[in-house]
Design an enzyme around this catalytic site. Sequence first.
Site, mmCIF file in Angstrom:
data_model
loop_
_atom_site.group_PDB
_atom_site.id
_atom_site.type_symbol
_atom_site.label_atom_id
_atom_site.label_comp_id
_atom_site.label_asym_id
_atom_site.label_seq_id
_atom_site.Cartn_x
_atom_site.Cartn_y
_atom_site.Cartn_z
ATOM 1 N N VAL A 132 0.911 -1.140 0.000
ATOM 2 C CA VAL A 132 0.000 0.000 0.000
ATOM 3 C C VAL A 132 0.952 1.191 0.000
ATOM 4 C CG1 VAL A 132 -1.833 1.230 1.218
ATOM 5 C CG2 VAL A 132 -1.776 -1.273 1.252
ATOM 6 N N PRO A 133 1.268 1.699 -1.198
ATOM 7 C CA PRO A 133 2.428 2.574 -1.361
ATOM 8 C C PRO A 133 2.230 4.021 -0.911
ATOM 9 C CG PRO A 133 1.373 2.239 -3.469
ATOM 10 C CD PRO A 133 0.641 1.374 -2.472
ATOM 11 N N CYS A 134 2.089 4.214 0.382
ATOM 12 C CA CYS A 134 1.951 5.576 0.897
ATOM 13 C C CYS A 134 3.242 6.371 0.687
ATOM 14 C CB CYS A 134 1.513 5.564 2.354
ATOM 15 S SG CYS A 134 2.568 4.615 3.448
ATOM 16 N N HIS A 135 4.341 5.689 0.419
ATOM 17 C CA HIS A 135 5.585 6.406 0.128
ATOM 18 C C HIS A 135 5.487 7.206 -1.171
ATOM 19 C CE1 HIS A 135 6.095 2.565 -2.025
ATOM 20 N NE2 HIS A 135 6.858 3.247 -2.871
#
Length: 172
Positions: A132-135
Site C-alpha cells: 500500500v504505497p503511501c511512500h
Amino acid sequence: MTGAEVIRFALLPTSLGLALVARSGRGLCALTLGDDADMLRADLARRFPKAERIESGEAPAEVLAFVEGGAALSLPLDLRGTPFQQRVWQALREIPPGATATYAGIARSIGAEKATRAVAAACAANPIAIAVPCHRVIRSDGGLSGYRWGDCRKRALLAREGADCALAEAVA
C-alpha cells in the site's frame, strides 16, 4: 488463547532495515519497517491486541523479494481499517511505481476534496508498507512530507522506483 485469531509473523533484515511480516488466515496483515525489533513487535501487539501472535522466523520468500524491489507481491492482503482508510488505501494502490500523487489529489480522487489531512492520517495508519504505497504520496509543493517508517526509507523507495518528487501528479 483458545479461539483467538492467530497472527504469524517474522522479522527479516532488509536493505530498508528490519521488516516485520505478519499473516493472518486471510492474508498479509502487516508489513512494517524499522530499526528496533521490540518496537515492531509492540506495534503489532497494538494493532492486534486480541490475537495470538506467533513469531515464526519464517516469511514467504516472495515478501522479502518484494521488499527488496525484485518481485511482485501476489499474496492476498488483509487490510483492516475504517471505510475512509480503505478508500485511501485503494487509491494508493492505484498509483503506479515511479509516479507520485499529492495528499490533495488523493482526497479529490476519493470524492473528499476537503479531507487532505484525513488522507495524511490514513497514510500514517497504513499497516502494509510498500504494498500500500503511501511512500508515493507527497506534498502539493513537491516536498516529501513525513513517512511513518522514516524519510530515508521514503527517499530510498522513491529513488528505487525512479520517481521524480518534483513532478508530483495528482491521482485523477
